[in-house]
Design an enzyme around this catalytic site. Sequence first.
Site, PDB file in Angstrom:
ATOM      1  N   CYS A  85       0.835  -1.200   0.000  1.00 16.69           N
ATOM      2  CA  CYS A  85       0.000   0.000   0.000  1.00 16.69           C
ATOM      3  C   CYS A  85       0.877   1.260   0.000  1.00 16.69           C
ATOM      4  O   CYS A  85       1.765   1.395   0.846  1.00 16.69           O
ATOM      5  CB  CYS A  85      -0.912   0.004   1.231  1.00 16.69           C
ATOM      6  SG  CYS A  85      -2.055   1.396   1.217  1.00 16.69           S
ATOM      7  N   CYS A  87      -0.009   4.282   0.692  1.00 12.80           N
ATOM      8  CA  CYS A  87      -0.575   5.364   1.498  1.00 12.80           C
ATOM      9  C   CYS A  87      -0.120   5.333   2.949  1.00 12.80           C
ATOM     10  O   CYS A  87      -0.742   5.974   3.792  1.00 12.80           O
ATOM     11  CB  CYS A  87      -2.095   5.291   1.455  1.00 12.80           C
ATOM     12  SG  CYS A  87      -2.754   5.141  -0.188  1.00 12.80           S
ATOM     13  N   CYS A 104      -1.613  -4.973  -1.418  1.00 11.38           N
ATOM     14  CA  CYS A 104      -2.928  -4.703  -2.008  1.00 11.38           C
ATOM     15  C   CYS A 104      -3.514  -5.930  -2.722  1.00 11.38           C
ATOM     16  O   CYS A 104      -2.816  -6.562  -3.504  1.00 11.38           O
ATOM     17  CB  CYS A 104      -2.789  -3.554  -2.998  1.00 11.38           C
ATOM     18  SG  CYS A 104      -4.375  -2.853  -3.508  1.00 11.38           S
ATOM     19  N   CYS A 106      -5.253  -4.995   0.709  1.00 16.28           N
ATOM     20  CA  CYS A 106      -4.849  -5.188   2.106  1.00 16.28           C
ATOM     21  C   CYS A 106      -5.966  -5.894   2.894  1.00 16.28           C
ATOM     22  O   CYS A 106      -7.099  -6.047   2.423  1.00 16.28           O
ATOM     23  CB  CYS A 106      -4.542  -3.835   2.736  1.00 16.28           C
ATOM     24  SG  CYS A 106      -5.942  -2.699   2.723  1.00 16.28           S
TER      25      CYS A 106
END
Length: 146
Positions: A85, A87, A104, A106
């Site tokens: 991920c 982010c 991902c 997740c």
Amino acid sequence: MATHAAFLGSALPTPTLGTSPRRSHRFTIRAQAADPSDKSVEIMRKFSEQYARKSGTYFCVDKGVTAVVIKGLADHKDSHGAPLCPCRHYDDKAAEVGQGFWNCPCVPMRERKECHCMLFLTPDNDFAGQEQKITLDEIKEATSKI
Ligand code: SF4
């Protein structure tokens, strides 16, 4: 509902969604500087389309958000061998990839349809668009301006 998603890192893609037509939430995404290979971007683009269909979720009304997240996933695929991920901040990305929790899709997405990157949005999300498709050209165009 996720109202703020921040790619921890530096510079690059900074698509900013303005005020929601229904609510006055605002969020900004900042992605790590990344220049992933076209091959990985295409792999993650296809994955994103397929997973959106499979999960009944939609891309953000601002495709720039979708494009930045896909490029972030592709960058991690290139650099760490898995679509970690983009982010989140990690002290040890290799260890995170090994654990798999934030690869991902997740665990929060798989279990509860929670995507804090706003790549996969449930239809009731204020920022959900109506599309489950994004082209490579859209990704390139959206990320070339930022
Ligand atoms: Fe990140 Fe999870 Fe969304 Fe994939 S599904 S982009 S790992 S938050």
